[in-house]
Design an enzyme around this catalytic site. Sequence first.
Site, short mmCIF file in Angstrom:
data_model
loop_
_atom_site.label_atom_id
_atom_site.label_comp_id
_atom_site.label_asym_id
_atom_site.label_seq_id
_atom_site.Cartn_x
_atom_site.Cartn_y
_atom_site.Cartn_z
N ASP A 136 71.28 92.93 33.99
CA ASP A 136 70.48 91.73 33.75
C ASP A 136 70.46 90.92 35.03
O ASP A 136 71.51 90.68 35.63
CB ASP A 136 71.08 90.89 32.62
CG ASP A 136 70.05 89.95 31.99
OD1 ASP A 136 69.42 89.18 32.75
OD2 ASP A 136 69.88 89.98 30.76
N ASN B 166 67.80 79.99 25.66
CA ASN B 166 68.39 81.27 25.29
C ASN B 166 69.40 81.15 24.16
O ASN B 166 69.62 82.10 23.39
CB ASN B 166 69.13 81.89 26.48
CG ASN B 166 68.25 82.22 27.67
OD1 ASN B 166 68.72 82.21 28.81
ND2 ASN B 166 66.98 82.51 27.46
N ASP C 84 62.94 93.26 27.26
CA ASP C 84 61.85 92.53 26.62
C ASP C 84 60.50 92.81 27.26
O ASP C 84 59.56 92.01 27.12
CB ASP C 84 62.13 91.02 26.65
CG ASP C 84 62.26 90.49 28.08
OD1 ASP C 84 62.17 91.29 29.03
OD2 ASP C 84 62.45 89.26 28.23
N ASN C 85 60.37 93.95 27.96
CA ASN C 85 59.09 94.26 28.58
C ASN C 85 58.89 95.77 28.62
O ASN C 85 59.85 96.55 28.63
CB ASN C 85 59.01 93.66 29.99
CG ASN C 85 59.96 94.32 30.95
OD1 ASN C 85 59.64 95.30 31.60
ND2 ASN C 85 61.19 93.79 31.02
N CYS D 201 56.33 110.06 23.16
CA CYS D 201 55.76 110.64 21.95
C CYS D 201 55.47 109.54 20.93
O CYS D 201 54.49 109.59 20.19
CB CYS D 201 56.72 111.65 21.33
SG CYS D 201 57.09 113.09 22.37
N CYS E 18 58.35 86.35 23.73
CA CYS E 18 59.04 85.48 22.77
C CYS E 18 58.89 84.01 23.16
O CYS E 18 58.90 83.13 22.30
CB CYS E 18 60.51 85.87 22.64
SG CYS E 18 61.51 85.57 24.11
#
Length: 268
Positions: free
Chosen positions: A60, A68, A128-129, A179, A193
């Site tokens: 991170d 947060n 988150d991406n 897949c 978010c």
Amino acid sequence: MFSSEELERYARHVVMHEVGGAGQQALARARVLVIGAGGLGAPVLLYLAAAGVGTLGIVDDDVVALSNLQRQVIHATADIGRPKVETAAEAIARLNPHVRVVRHAVRLDADNAAGLVAGYDLVLDGSDNFDTRYAVSDACFHARKPLIAGALGVFDAMLTTLRPFETDAKGRPNPTWRCLFPHKPPPGTIPSCAEAGVLGALAGIAGSMMALEAIREIVGFGTGLTGRLVHIDARDMRFVETLYDWDPDNPLNGEEAQARGAMAMAQE
């Protein structure tokens, strides 16, 4: 061998037939990489640390913000402005000093993904991406590392396990992330978010389920989520399972990729 203090700490695992001493030792030997110390990564890290996973790597590059704290429960108000890898590591040390934490204060991308996953047995993606999700899933495929992937929406969440370097009972390759989602959605089509919001408790549920799936993968009990996508609907409190299969057109272990691999081996 565990100390008497460790045996007491993990007593509720050790008495379980499905875990026992051997399972707890497997947890202690495990090296797990967690992508993101945010809404999903926070409960993942706390529960894996509490379970006694021997080494936890945290990827991170962000710092703690006040917004947060509604869902990222591993951080505290006093941590605002500090790197998340640092505050998460301190929280883990308070919870379980027997866990080794490796801090990767970087943003995972296509260039560094392979190097990051190489030193671990299992990877959990709470990013988150979509760029990160595709980069880590591709890296795990090539490194033959199992990947537990989770994602959050406004009132929904999902998780699945990927082991595409193995075959199923019929001898076909297990599915890849590509897949399930062959292409990234166009930029701007799915709000973040920060734009749409997210329920903190939902992040806790989904992250806890990811941690449970990681423990199951390490210890080896039950049936995993390979080829199974679990969807959590927080509006109606429903859990829906979708089965998905290998796509022979996927670029990682599809038919063309396998043919290229066979040709390369024949030329060696």
